[in-house]
Write a protein that holds these residues in place. Structure first.
Motif, mmCIF file in Angstrom:
data_model
loop_
_atom_site.group_PDB
_atom_site.id
_atom_site.type_symbol
_atom_site.label_atom_id
_atom_site.label_comp_id
_atom_site.label_asym_id
_atom_site.label_seq_id
_atom_site.Cartn_x
_atom_site.Cartn_y
_atom_site.Cartn_z
ATOM 1 N N THR A 16 0.844 -1.200 0.000
ATOM 2 C CA THR A 16 0.000 0.000 0.000
ATOM 3 C C THR A 16 0.876 1.246 0.000
ATOM 4 O OG1 THR A 16 -1.757 -1.167 1.183
ATOM 5 C CG2 THR A 16 -1.822 1.242 1.236
ATOM 6 N N VAL A 17 1.870 1.278 0.866
ATOM 7 C CA VAL A 17 2.797 2.415 0.939
ATOM 8 C C VAL A 17 3.548 2.564 -0.383
ATOM 9 C CG1 VAL A 17 4.870 3.309 2.088
ATOM 10 C CG2 VAL A 17 3.000 2.364 3.457
ATOM 11 N N GLU A 18 3.947 1.460 -0.971
ATOM 12 C CA GLU A 18 4.641 1.514 -2.263
ATOM 13 C C GLU A 18 3.750 2.141 -3.334
ATOM 14 O OE1 GLU A 18 5.899 -1.722 -5.534
ATOM 15 O OE2 GLU A 18 6.819 -2.023 -3.555
ATOM 16 N N TYR A 19 2.486 1.756 -3.376
ATOM 17 C CA TYR A 19 1.562 2.317 -4.358
ATOM 18 C C TYR A 19 1.402 3.826 -4.176
ATOM 19 C CZ TYR A 19 0.021 -2.361 -5.862
ATOM 20 O OH TYR A 19 -0.040 -3.634 -6.366
ATOM 21 N N LEU A 20 1.593 4.305 -2.961
ATOM 22 C CA LEU A 20 1.446 5.734 -2.676
ATOM 23 C C LEU A 20 2.765 6.493 -2.751
ATOM 24 C CD1 LEU A 20 -1.143 5.462 0.211
ATOM 25 C CD2 LEU A 20 -1.554 6.125 -2.166
ATOM 26 N N GLY A 21 3.774 5.871 -3.318
ATOM 27 C CA GLY A 21 5.036 6.563 -3.544
ATOM 28 C C GLY A 21 6.205 6.055 -2.740
ATOM 29 N N GLY A 22 5.969 5.068 -1.897
ATOM 30 C CA GLY A 22 7.064 4.507 -1.112
ATOM 31 C C GLY A 22 7.533 5.457 -0.027
ATOM 32 N N GLU A 23 8.623 5.095 0.598
ATOM 33 C CA GLU A 23 9.143 5.854 1.739
ATOM 34 C C GLU A 23 9.572 7.267 1.366
ATOM 35 O OE1 GLU A 23 12.237 3.523 3.488
ATOM 36 O OE2 GLU A 23 10.868 1.893 4.020
ATOM 37 N N ASP A 24 9.944 7.480 0.101
ATOM 38 C CA ASP A 24 10.373 8.822 -0.321
ATOM 39 C C ASP A 24 9.222 9.826 -0.289
ATOM 40 O OD1 ASP A 24 12.867 7.766 -0.764
ATOM 41 O OD2 ASP A 24 12.573 7.524 -2.923
ATOM 42 N N VAL A 25 8.003 9.346 -0.551
ATOM 43 C CA VAL A 25 6.837 10.224 -0.640
ATOM 44 C C VAL A 25 5.935 10.072 0.577
ATOM 45 C CG1 VAL A 25 4.725 10.698 -1.955
ATOM 46 C CG2 VAL A 25 6.858 10.214 -3.158
ATOM 47 N N PHE A 26 5.698 8.839 0.958
ATOM 48 C CA PHE A 26 4.744 8.520 2.022
ATOM 49 C C PHE A 26 5.505 7.786 3.117
ATOM 50 C CE2 PHE A 26 1.503 5.798 3.986
ATOM 51 C CZ PHE A 26 0.530 6.730 4.258
ATOM 52 N N ASP A 27 6.015 8.534 4.065
ATOM 53 C CA ASP A 27 6.868 7.950 5.092
ATOM 54 C C ASP A 27 6.040 7.500 6.287
ATOM 55 O OD1 ASP A 27 9.129 7.114 6.411
ATOM 56 O OD2 ASP A 27 9.634 9.096 7.168
ATOM 57 N N ALA A 28 5.524 6.274 6.197
ATOM 58 C CA ALA A 28 4.759 5.686 7.292
ATOM 59 C C ALA A 28 5.200 4.241 7.433
ATOM 60 C CB ALA A 28 3.271 5.765 7.016
ATOM 61 N N SER A 29 5.672 3.883 8.599
ATOM 62 C CA SER A 29 6.154 2.518 8.795
ATOM 63 C C SER A 29 5.157 1.640 9.537
ATOM 64 C CB SER A 29 7.489 2.534 9.547
ATOM 65 O OG SER A 29 7.334 3.167 10.803
ATOM 66 N N ASN A 30 4.017 2.225 9.937
ATOM 67 C CA ASN A 30 2.998 1.445 10.623
ATOM 68 C C ASN A 30 1.638 2.130 10.437
ATOM 69 O OD1 ASN A 30 2.460 3.339 12.883
ATOM 70 N ND2 ASN A 30 4.573 2.862 13.462
ATOM 71 N N PRO A 31 0.559 1.430 10.758
ATOM 72 C CA PRO A 31 -0.779 2.005 10.540
ATOM 73 C C PRO A 31 -1.058 3.302 11.304
ATOM 74 C CG PRO A 31 -0.933 -0.364 10.755
ATOM 75 C CD PRO A 31 0.481 0.007 11.105
ATOM 76 N N VAL A 32 -0.471 3.487 12.474
ATOM 77 C CA VAL A 32 -0.701 4.726 13.228
ATOM 78 C C VAL A 32 -0.072 5.906 12.493
ATOM 79 C CG1 VAL A 32 -0.259 5.955 15.395
ATOM 80 C CG2 VAL A 32 -0.939 3.554 15.450
ATOM 81 N N GLU A 33 1.128 5.714 11.990
ATOM 82 C CA GLU A 33 1.773 6.776 11.210
ATOM 83 C C GLU A 33 0.989 7.039 9.924
ATOM 84 O OE1 GLU A 33 5.876 5.769 10.581
ATOM 85 O OE2 GLU A 33 6.359 5.920 12.708
ATOM 86 N N ALA A 34 0.445 5.990 9.325
ATOM 87 C CA ALA A 34 -0.380 6.158 8.116
ATOM 88 C C ALA A 34 -1.614 6.991 8.456
ATOM 89 C CB ALA A 34 -0.771 4.798 7.548
ATOM 90 N N HIS A 35 -2.244 6.687 9.577
ATOM 91 C CA HIS A 35 -3.422 7.458 10.017
ATOM 92 C C HIS A 35 -3.070 8.941 10.144
ATOM 93 C CE1 HIS A 35 -6.595 9.085 12.509
ATOM 94 N NE2 HIS A 35 -5.648 9.434 13.371
ATOM 95 N N ARG A 36 -1.966 9.227 10.782
ATOM 96 C CA ARG A 36 -1.564 10.624 10.984
ATOM 97 C C ARG A 36 -1.326 11.328 9.639
ATOM 98 N NH1 ARG A 36 2.403 8.724 15.616
ATOM 99 N NH2 ARG A 36 0.947 8.738 17.361
ATOM 100 N N ALA A 37 -0.668 10.624 8.730
ATOM 101 C CA ALA A 37 -0.386 11.208 7.414
ATOM 102 C C ALA A 37 -1.682 11.470 6.644
ATOM 103 C CB ALA A 37 0.529 10.284 6.620
#
Length: 151
Positions: A16-37
């Motif tokens: 999912t993170v890769e589809y959204l640009g990977g760590e360079d664009v979407f820096d979230a390593s867990n669901p809580v960080e994804a929620h915040r982003a």
């Protein structure tokens, strides 16, 4: 599945993170960080990254509600999607990642998204992604498919 395949296989979250640009664009390593982003608003670059994984720009625009005109406005001003647009984009990427995992390839997952399903009351999966209830329905349907239950 061979052990080597299982070791190199990405988790649905990672995909999912890769589809959204990977760590360079979407820096979230867990669901809580994804929620915040998502709550802050995903960067416009995540929308652009998703376009590289989905052959139809119209599908990404439909799911996010971000048409070309709104895209141009964002490009020149805020450079962030709204939390609602971000949530829809996240749902799209997550459903695509889950379908890729269950069906075996992104191409098969993209075809599945466009095909009406009897198990979904003849709705196309892509039409259901825009709401939380629709996304939950798709996730449950994909889990049933994973275990060989087709209804």
């Amino acid at each position: 599945m061979a052990l080597a395949d299982e070791i190199t296989r990405k988790t649905e979250f990672d995909l999912t993170v890769e589809y959204l640009g990977g760590e360079d664009v979407f820096d979230a390593s867990n669901p809580v960080e994804a929620h915040r982003a998502i709550a802050e608003g995903l960067p416009l670059a995540s929308f652009i990254a998703m376009l590289t994984h989905v052959p139809s720009r119209e599908d990404v625009e439909f799911v996010t509600g971000l048409n070309k005109r709104a895209f141009q406005r964002l490009k020149s001003h805020s450079k962030r999607l709204s939390p609602d647009q971000s949530g829809n984009l996240w749902s799209f990427a997550r459903i695509l990642a889950t379908a890729t995992d269950v069906l075996g390839s992104r191409e098969d997952a993209l075809q599945w998204l466009k095909r009406p399903s009897m198990a979904l009351d003849n709705e196309r999966p892509i039409d259901l992604i825009r709401t939380p209830a629709g996304s939950q329905l798709l996730e449950a349907h994909l889990r049933r498919l994973e275990y060989g239950v087709y209804t």
